[in-house]
Motif scaffolding. Structure first.
Motif, PDB file in Angstrom:
ATOM      1  N   LYS A   1       0.834  -1.209   0.000  1.00 46.47           N
ATOM      2  CA  LYS A   1       0.000   0.000   0.000  1.00 46.47           C
ATOM      3  C   LYS A   1       0.867   1.257   0.000  1.00 46.47           C
ATOM      4  CE  LYS A   1      -3.475   2.385   2.838  1.00 46.47           C
ATOM      5  NZ  LYS A   1      -4.321   2.262   4.045  1.00 46.47           N
ATOM      6  N   TYR A   2       1.962   1.236   0.777  1.00 42.69           N
ATOM      7  CA  TYR A   2       2.823   2.413   0.888  1.00 42.69           C
ATOM      8  C   TYR A   2       4.061   2.322   0.002  1.00 42.69           C
ATOM      9  CZ  TYR A   2      -0.330   3.776   4.534  1.00 42.69           C
ATOM     10  OH  TYR A   2      -1.468   4.146   5.219  1.00 42.69           O
ATOM     11  N   ARG A   3       4.064   1.359  -0.906  1.00 39.58           N
ATOM     12  CA  ARG A   3       5.135   1.185  -1.896  1.00 39.58           C
ATOM     13  C   ARG A   3       6.513   1.034  -1.261  1.00 39.58           C
ATOM     14  NH1 ARG A   3       1.700   4.990  -5.161  1.00 39.58           N
ATOM     15  NH2 ARG A   3       0.850   3.659  -6.781  1.00 39.58           N
ATOM     16  N   LEU A   4       6.554   0.298  -0.167  1.00 34.62           N
ATOM     17  CA  LEU A   4       7.804  -0.011   0.510  1.00 34.62           C
ATOM     18  C   LEU A   4       8.460  -1.184  -0.207  1.00 34.62           C
ATOM     19  CD1 LEU A   4       9.825   0.238   2.863  1.00 34.62           C
ATOM     20  CD2 LEU A   4       8.276  -1.219   4.196  1.00 34.62           C
ATOM     21  N   LYS A   5       9.689  -0.975  -0.662  1.00 33.42           N
ATOM     22  CA  LYS A   5      10.396  -2.014  -1.425  1.00 33.42           C
ATOM     23  C   LYS A   5      11.182  -2.912  -0.474  1.00 33.42           C
ATOM     24  CE  LYS A   5      10.913   1.103  -5.352  1.00 33.42           C
ATOM     25  NZ  LYS A   5      11.872   1.789  -6.235  1.00 33.42           N
ATOM     26  N   TYR A   6      11.129  -4.206  -0.746  1.00 32.02           N
ATOM     27  CA  TYR A   6      11.841  -5.178   0.084  1.00 32.02           C
ATOM     28  C   TYR A   6      11.993  -6.463  -0.716  1.00 32.02           C
ATOM     29  CZ  TYR A   6       7.193  -7.097   0.614  1.00 32.02           C
ATOM     30  OH  TYR A   6       5.958  -7.620   0.346  1.00 32.02           O
ATOM     31  N   HIS A   7      12.863  -7.335  -0.272  1.00 30.86           N
ATOM     32  CA  HIS A   7      13.042  -8.637  -0.902  1.00 30.86           C
ATOM     33  C   HIS A   7      12.337  -9.747  -0.119  1.00 30.86           C
ATOM     34  CE1 HIS A   7      16.464  -6.331  -2.540  1.00 30.86           C
ATOM     35  NE2 HIS A   7      16.158  -7.008  -3.635  1.00 30.86           N
ATOM     36  N   GLU A   8      12.229  -9.563   1.182  1.00 30.44           N
ATOM     37  CA  GLU A   8      11.766 -10.657   2.031  1.00 30.44           C
ATOM     38  C   GLU A   8      11.150 -10.086   3.307  1.00 30.44           C
ATOM     39  OE1 GLU A   8      14.117 -14.470   4.062  1.00 30.44           O
ATOM     40  OE2 GLU A   8      15.163 -13.157   2.676  1.00 30.44           O
ATOM     41  N   ILE A   9      10.165 -10.789   3.854  1.00 37.29           N
ATOM     42  CA  ILE A   9       9.583 -10.451   5.156  1.00 37.29           C
ATOM     43  C   ILE A   9       9.882 -11.613   6.099  1.00 37.29           C
ATOM     44  CG2 ILE A   9       7.463 -10.109   6.480  1.00 37.29           C
ATOM     45  CD1 ILE A   9       6.243  -8.807   3.972  1.00 37.29           C
ATOM     46  N   ILE A  10      10.419 -11.292   7.257  1.00 39.10           N
ATOM     47  CA  ILE A  10      10.699 -12.316   8.261  1.00 39.10           C
ATOM     48  C   ILE A  10       9.903 -11.985   9.514  1.00 39.10           C
ATOM     49  CG2 ILE A  10      12.453 -13.396   9.706  1.00 39.10           C
ATOM     50  CD1 ILE A  10      14.460 -12.831   7.486  1.00 39.10           C
ATOM     51  N   MET A  11       9.025 -12.892   9.870  1.00 36.31           N
ATOM     52  CA  MET A  11       8.213 -12.726  11.067  1.00 36.31           C
ATOM     53  C   MET A  11       8.923 -13.404  12.233  1.00 36.31           C
ATOM     54  SD  MET A  11       5.644 -11.098   9.714  1.00 36.31           S
ATOM     55  CE  MET A  11       4.385 -11.093  10.974  1.00 36.31           C
ATOM     56  N   ASN A  12       8.340 -13.337  13.399  1.00 39.81           N
ATOM     57  CA  ASN A  12       8.813 -14.017  14.603  1.00 39.81           C
ATOM     58  C   ASN A  12      10.112 -13.464  15.163  1.00 39.81           C
ATOM     59  OD1 ASN A  12       6.583 -15.726  14.689  1.00 39.81           O
ATOM     60  ND2 ASN A  12       7.539 -17.151  13.275  1.00 39.81           N
ATOM     61  N   LYS A  13      10.385 -12.188  14.936  1.00 39.13           N
ATOM     62  CA  LYS A  13      11.504 -11.564  15.645  1.00 39.13           C
ATOM     63  C   LYS A  13      11.155 -11.589  17.120  1.00 39.13           C
ATOM     64  CE  LYS A  13      12.040  -7.079  16.193  1.00 39.13           C
ATOM     65  NZ  LYS A  13      12.163  -5.660  15.915  1.00 39.13           N
ATOM     66  N   PRO A  14      12.054 -12.022  17.963  1.00 36.43           N
ATOM     67  CA  PRO A  14      11.689 -12.062  19.385  1.00 36.43           C
ATOM     68  C   PRO A  14      11.479 -10.643  19.923  1.00 36.43           C
ATOM     69  CG  PRO A  14      14.015 -12.537  19.094  1.00 36.43           C
ATOM     70  CD  PRO A  14      13.415 -12.450  17.724  1.00 36.43           C
ATOM     71  N   PRO A  15      10.451 -10.454  20.730  1.00 40.50           N
ATOM     72  CA  PRO A  15      10.268  -9.132  21.335  1.00 40.50           C
ATOM     73  C   PRO A  15      11.400  -8.872  22.329  1.00 40.50           C
ATOM     74  CG  PRO A  15       8.636 -10.678  22.161  1.00 40.50           C
ATOM     75  CD  PRO A  15       9.430 -11.401  21.125  1.00 40.50           C
ATOM     76  N   TYR A  16      11.884  -7.660  22.360  1.00 42.07           N
ATOM     77  CA  TYR A  16      12.966  -7.304  23.277  1.00 42.07           C
ATOM     78  C   TYR A  16      12.882  -5.825  23.608  1.00 42.07           C
ATOM     79  CZ  TYR A  16      15.059  -5.736  18.894  1.00 42.07           C
ATOM     80  OH  TYR A  16      15.275  -5.122  17.693  1.00 42.07           O
ATOM     81  N   ASP A  17      13.602  -5.425  24.631  1.00 44.69           N
ATOM     82  CA  ASP A  17      13.663  -4.022  25.020  1.00 44.69           C
ATOM     83  C   ASP A  17      14.979  -3.377  24.632  1.00 44.69           C
ATOM     84  OD1 ASP A  17      11.090  -3.788  26.415  1.00 44.69           O
ATOM     85  OD2 ASP A  17      11.970  -5.328  27.706  1.00 44.69           O
ATOM     86  N   LEU A  18      15.990  -4.185  24.391  1.00 43.44           N
ATOM     87  CA  LEU A  18      17.304  -3.665  24.026  1.00 43.44           C
ATOM     88  C   LEU A  18      17.986  -4.677  23.140  1.00 43.44           C
ATOM     89  CD1 LEU A  18      19.594  -1.522  24.540  1.00 43.44           C
ATOM     90  CD2 LEU A  18      20.335  -3.016  26.407  1.00 43.44           C
ATOM     91  N   ILE A  19      18.612  -4.206  22.082  1.00 40.42           N
ATOM     92  CA  ILE A  19      19.409  -5.098  21.244  1.00 40.42           C
ATOM     93  C   ILE A  19      20.853  -4.625  21.315  1.00 40.42           C
ATOM     94  CG2 ILE A  19      18.978  -3.799  19.115  1.00 40.42           C
ATOM     95  CD1 ILE A  19      19.052  -6.538  17.670  1.00 40.42           C
ATOM     96  N   ILE A  20      21.732  -5.561  21.533  1.00 39.64           N
ATOM     97  CA  ILE A  20      23.166  -5.262  21.566  1.00 39.64           C
ATOM     98  C   ILE A  20      23.777  -6.029  20.410  1.00 39.64           C
ATOM     99  CG2 ILE A  20      25.297  -5.449  22.889  1.00 39.64           C
ATOM    100  CD1 ILE A  20      23.490  -5.378  25.419  1.00 39.64           C
ATOM    101  N   ASP A  21      24.320  -5.321  19.459  1.00 34.89           N
ATOM    102  CA  ASP A  21      24.837  -5.955  18.255  1.00 34.89           C
ATOM    103  C   ASP A  21      25.918  -5.071  17.667  1.00 34.89           C
ATOM    104  OD1 ASP A  21      24.985  -6.633  15.343  1.00 34.89           O
ATOM    105  OD2 ASP A  21      23.455  -8.069  15.928  1.00 34.89           O
ATOM    106  N   ASP A  22      26.983  -5.685  17.171  1.00 36.19           N
ATOM    107  CA  ASP A  22      28.079  -4.895  16.616  1.00 36.19           C
ATOM    108  C   ASP A  22      27.728  -4.279  15.269  1.00 36.19           C
ATOM    109  OD1 ASP A  22      28.090  -7.467  15.453  1.00 36.19           O
ATOM    110  OD2 ASP A  22      30.184  -7.237  14.872  1.00 36.19           O
ATOM    111  N   LYS A  23      26.647  -4.693  14.657  1.00 36.61           N
ATOM    112  CA  LYS A  23      26.273  -4.159  13.349  1.00 36.61           C
ATOM    113  C   LYS A  23      25.024  -3.284  13.401  1.00 36.61           C
ATOM    114  CE  LYS A  23      28.332  -8.073  11.012  1.00 36.61           C
ATOM    115  NZ  LYS A  23      28.076  -9.245  10.175  1.00 36.61           N
ATOM    116  N   ALA A  24      24.549  -2.951  14.580  1.00 35.86           N
ATOM    117  CA  ALA A  24      23.304  -2.193  14.719  1.00 35.86           C
ATOM    118  C   ALA A  24      23.547  -0.690  14.580  1.00 35.86           C
ATOM    119  CB  ALA A  24      22.673  -2.479  16.080  1.00 35.86           C
ATOM    120  N   VAL A  25      22.559  -0.025  14.012  1.00 36.32           N
ATOM    121  CA  VAL A  25      22.513   1.440  13.975  1.00 36.32           C
ATOM    122  C   VAL A  25      21.126   1.825  14.459  1.00 36.32           C
ATOM    123  CG1 VAL A  25      22.601   3.503  12.544  1.00 36.32           C
ATOM    124  CG2 VAL A  25      24.093   1.587  12.014  1.00 36.32           C
TER     125      VAL A  25
END
Length: 135
Positions: free
Chosen positions: A80-104
């Motif tokens: 509907k909003y013309r958002l381009k993507y290659h893939e949708i991945i569901m089931n990301k675990p809910p969290y309050d903080l992510i610590i990752d060396d590649k995160a922005v």
């Protein structure tokens, strides 16, 4: 970039809520789009990066069934909003903080956050998938 990684080798995980969609208290089908976020994700897509949308929508309300319930709804919203993507991945675990060396950290409506994303991508071209500098 000679010797560096090409755009099509770089996979970018994009969270949906607060990056391309304003949070809407669980009424995901009616979430308002974050135009700046969608424009930047579409630019990444157009420049050849592999984009996958990653979300924890429905994972707490419908454990194990988020895929069936949320996938079609998110796909329809993205289209509907013309958002381009290659893939949708569901089931990301809910969290309050992510610590990752590649995160922005990116709040989709903030221009300075998108600037940090683009700066990080410049650095990403000079490292391999293990974050080791390429000579």
């Amino acid at each position: 970039m000679p010797g560096g990684r090409q755009n099509n080798e770089i996979r970018i995980c994009v969270d949906v809520d607060s990056v391309v969609a304003y949070p809407n208290h669980g009424d995901y089908a009616n979430a308002k789009p974050i135009i700046l976020g969608i424009e930047n994700v579409n630019r990444l897509y157009d420049e050849g990066y592999y984009i996958f949308l990653h979300t924890s929508r429905y994972t707490q309300r419908f454990p194990g069934r988020a895929w069936q319930i949320g996938y079609i709804e998110l796909k329809e919203w993205a289209d509907k909003y013309r958002l381009k993507y290659h893939e949708i991945i569901m089931n990301k675990p809910p969290y309050d903080l992510i610590i990752d060396d590649k995160a922005v950290k990116c709040e989709g409506w903030l221009e300075e956050d998108w600037k940090a994303v683009w700066e990080r991508l410049t650095k990403t071209h000079s490292v391999n998938q293990y974050n080791e500098r390429i000579m």
